[in-house]
Motif scaffolding. Structure first.
Motif, PDB file in Angstrom:
ATOM      1  N   GLY A  48       2.870 -15.123   8.312  1.00 57.38           N
ATOM      2  CA  GLY A  48       4.113 -14.558   7.608  1.00 57.38           C
ATOM      3  C   GLY A  48       3.999 -13.142   6.642  1.00 57.38           C
ATOM      4  N   GLU A  49       2.882 -12.985   5.944  1.00 53.19           N
ATOM      5  CA  GLU A  49       2.351 -12.414   5.522  1.00 53.19           C
ATOM      6  C   GLU A  49       2.423 -10.835   5.703  1.00 53.19           C
ATOM      7  OE1 GLU A  49       0.044 -13.997   1.519  1.00 53.19           O
ATOM      8  OE2 GLU A  49      -1.232 -13.858   3.532  1.00 53.19           O
ATOM      9  N   LEU A  50       2.796 -10.153   4.745  1.00 53.46           N
ATOM     10  CA  LEU A  50       2.794  -8.249   5.428  1.00 53.46           C
ATOM     11  C   LEU A  50       1.387  -7.558   4.620  1.00 53.46           C
ATOM     12  CD1 LEU A  50       6.353  -7.023   6.103  1.00 53.46           C
ATOM     13  CD2 LEU A  50       4.482  -7.830   7.893  1.00 53.46           C
ATOM     14  N   THR A  51       0.831  -6.561   5.417  1.00 56.07           N
ATOM     15  CA  THR A  51      -0.116  -5.814   4.345  1.00 56.07           C
ATOM     16  C   THR A  51       0.469  -5.215   3.850  1.00 56.07           C
ATOM     17  OG1 THR A  51      -1.026  -3.777   6.455  1.00 56.07           O
ATOM     18  CG2 THR A  51      -1.947  -5.830   5.917  1.00 56.07           C
ATOM     19  N   ILE A  52      -0.085  -4.522   2.203  1.00 62.11           N
ATOM     20  CA  ILE A  52       0.055  -3.451   1.748  1.00 62.11           C
ATOM     21  C   ILE A  52       1.090  -1.973   3.104  1.00 62.11           C
ATOM     22  CG2 ILE A  52      -1.331  -2.176   0.711  1.00 62.11           C
ATOM     23  CD1 ILE A  52      -0.611  -1.890  -1.785  1.00 62.11           C
ATOM     24  N   THR A  53       0.033  -1.631   3.790  1.00 60.36           N
ATOM     25  CA  THR A  53       0.563  -0.731   4.111  1.00 60.36           C
ATOM     26  C   THR A  53       1.815  -0.768   5.571  1.00 60.36           C
ATOM     27  OG1 THR A  53      -1.794   0.256   4.625  1.00 60.36           O
ATOM     28  CG2 THR A  53      -0.653   0.310   6.629  1.00 60.36           C
ATOM     29  N   GLN A  54       1.983  -2.608   5.716  1.00 57.10           N
ATOM     30  CA  GLN A  54       2.672  -2.693   6.944  1.00 57.10           C
ATOM     31  C   GLN A  54       3.822  -2.330   5.792  1.00 57.10           C
ATOM     32  OE1 GLN A  54       0.766  -6.428   8.050  1.00 57.10           O
ATOM     33  NE2 GLN A  54       0.330  -5.973   9.836  1.00 57.10           N
ATOM     34  N   THR A  55       3.643  -2.815   4.666  1.00 66.03           N
ATOM     35  CA  THR A  55       4.759  -3.236   3.700  1.00 66.03           C
ATOM     36  C   THR A  55       5.827  -2.120   3.638  1.00 66.03           C
ATOM     37  OG1 THR A  55       4.207  -5.453   2.774  1.00 66.03           O
ATOM     38  CG2 THR A  55       5.701  -3.785   1.218  1.00 66.03           C
ATOM     39  N   ARG A  56       4.901  -1.057   3.477  1.00 65.09           N
ATOM     40  CA  ARG A  56       5.057   0.141   2.736  1.00 65.09           C
ATOM     41  C   ARG A  56       6.243   1.094   3.978  1.00 65.09           C
ATOM     42  NH1 ARG A  56       3.541   5.782   4.621  1.00 65.09           N
ATOM     43  NH2 ARG A  56       2.008   4.596   5.948  1.00 65.09           N
ATOM     44  N   LEU A  57       5.960   0.102   5.316  1.00 65.11           N
ATOM     45  CA  LEU A  57       6.299   0.851   6.157  1.00 65.11           C
ATOM     46  C   LEU A  57       7.223   0.142   6.742  1.00 65.11           C
ATOM     47  CD1 LEU A  57       2.924   1.071   8.768  1.00 65.11           C
ATOM     48  CD2 LEU A  57       4.053   3.015   7.607  1.00 65.11           C
ATOM     49  N   LYS A  58       7.556  -0.977   6.744  1.00 63.28           N
ATOM     50  CA  LYS A  58       8.614  -1.749   6.633  1.00 63.28           C
ATOM     51  C   LYS A  58       9.599  -1.463   5.854  1.00 63.28           C
ATOM     52  CE  LYS A  58      10.543  -6.195   6.994  1.00 63.28           C
ATOM     53  NZ  LYS A  58      10.755  -7.327   7.344  1.00 63.28           N
ATOM     54  N   TYR A  59       8.943  -0.956   4.293  1.00 65.09           N
ATOM     55  CA  TYR A  59      10.784  -0.612   3.891  1.00 65.09           C
ATOM     56  C   TYR A  59      10.457   0.270   2.995  1.00 65.09           C
ATOM     57  CZ  TYR A  59      11.015  -5.763   2.779  1.00 65.09           C
ATOM     58  OH  TYR A  59      10.702  -7.076   3.424  1.00 65.09           O
ATOM     59  N   ASN A  60       9.759   1.690   3.558  1.00 64.85           N
ATOM     60  CA  ASN A  60       9.891   2.635   3.741  1.00 64.85           C
ATOM     61  C   ASN A  60       9.339   3.811   2.207  1.00 64.85           C
ATOM     62  OD1 ASN A  60      10.182   5.551   5.069  1.00 64.85           O
ATOM     63  ND2 ASN A  60      12.044   5.951   4.116  1.00 64.85           N
ATOM     64  N   VAL A  61       8.704   3.322   1.554  1.00 64.30           N
ATOM     65  CA  VAL A  61       8.145   3.226   0.051  1.00 64.30           C
ATOM     66  C   VAL A  61       6.531   4.154   0.679  1.00 64.30           C
ATOM     67  CG1 VAL A  61       9.668   1.801  -0.472  1.00 64.30           C
ATOM     68  CG2 VAL A  61       7.613   0.881   0.097  1.00 64.30           C
ATOM     69  N   SER A  62       6.169   4.799  -0.440  1.00 62.36           N
ATOM     70  CA  SER A  62       4.709   4.592  -0.871  1.00 62.36           C
ATOM     71  C   SER A  62       4.189   3.573  -1.002  1.00 62.36           C
ATOM     72  CB  SER A  62       4.640   6.396  -1.818  1.00 62.36           C
ATOM     73  OG  SER A  62       5.398   5.931  -2.418  1.00 62.36           O
ATOM     74  N   LEU A  63       2.746   4.074  -0.880  1.00 60.90           N
ATOM     75  CA  LEU A  63       1.926   2.742  -1.914  1.00 60.90           C
ATOM     76  C   LEU A  63       1.960   3.111  -2.941  1.00 60.90           C
ATOM     77  CD1 LEU A  63      -1.653   3.309   0.928  1.00 60.90           C
ATOM     78  CD2 LEU A  63      -0.204   1.441   0.956  1.00 60.90           C
ATOM     79  N   ARG A  64       1.890   4.648  -3.299  1.00 61.41           N
ATOM     80  CA  ARG A  64       2.013   4.665  -4.945  1.00 61.41           C
ATOM     81  C   ARG A  64       3.320   3.276  -5.893  1.00 61.41           C
ATOM     82  NH1 ARG A  64       2.532  10.442  -7.616  1.00 61.41           N
ATOM     83  NH2 ARG A  64       2.477   9.623 -10.568  1.00 61.41           N
TER      84      ARG A  64
END
Length: 154
Positions: free
Chosen positions: A37-53
């Motif tokens: 159920g967890e997403l990595t920061i990269t997966q989260t970035r892609l899912k929500y269309n936001v930058s890592l920054r």
């Protein structure tokens, strides 16, 4: 290129990957694993269309709290719920400090940012956005006038 570490615990290079002083694993790579159920920061970035920054900034501001494991950030249900609320707040053009204040007042554990907004805050935001719209309309009119003057050779 196998190198060694010195007595002072300096960083070392082994097989071309720079290794951290204490961990012995390559720097900049997360050591942890996402659980169900967890997403990595990269997966989260892609899912929500936001930058890592942006994600790191929201974390630094205390708006979101992903689970940290080593160098990795992992977004479970709660962290993603909070991120979604922050993103709705940004869509509604609230500042980060305003979002922080609104989320900080959440005692209901709501899943909906808009549900947390008090009528007075909504009215204040509408007024603020209407003022900005007027400023933008004035700027657009001025720039159009400038283009028209240039095309007419003035």
């Amino acid at each position: 290129m196998d190198a060694s570490s010195d007595e002072a615990g300096e960083s070392r290079v082994i097989g071309g990957a720079k290794k951290g002083k204490l961990s012995g694993r390559p720097m900049g790579r997360p050591s942890g694993k996402a659980t169900d159920g967890e997403l990595t920061i990269t997966q989260t970035r892609l899912k929500y269309n936001v930058s890592l920054r942006t994600l790191r900034f929201y974390e630094d501001e205390g708006l979101i709290s992903p689970r940290r494991d080593g160098g990795g950030r992992f977004f479970g249900d709660e962290a993603r719920r909070r991120l979604e609320m922050v993103l709705v707040g940004r869509i509604l053009r609230f500042s980060v400090s305003e979002i922080k204040e609104i989320l900080g007042a959440d005692t209901s554990n709501s899943a909906d940012f808009e549900h947390l907004l008090q009528d007075q805050k909504i009215l204040e935001q509408i007024e603020h956005l209407e003022e900005r719209r007027e400023e933008i309309n004035i700027s657009i009119a001025r720039l159009r006038r400038l283009l028209r003057q240039r095309s007419e050779g003035r």
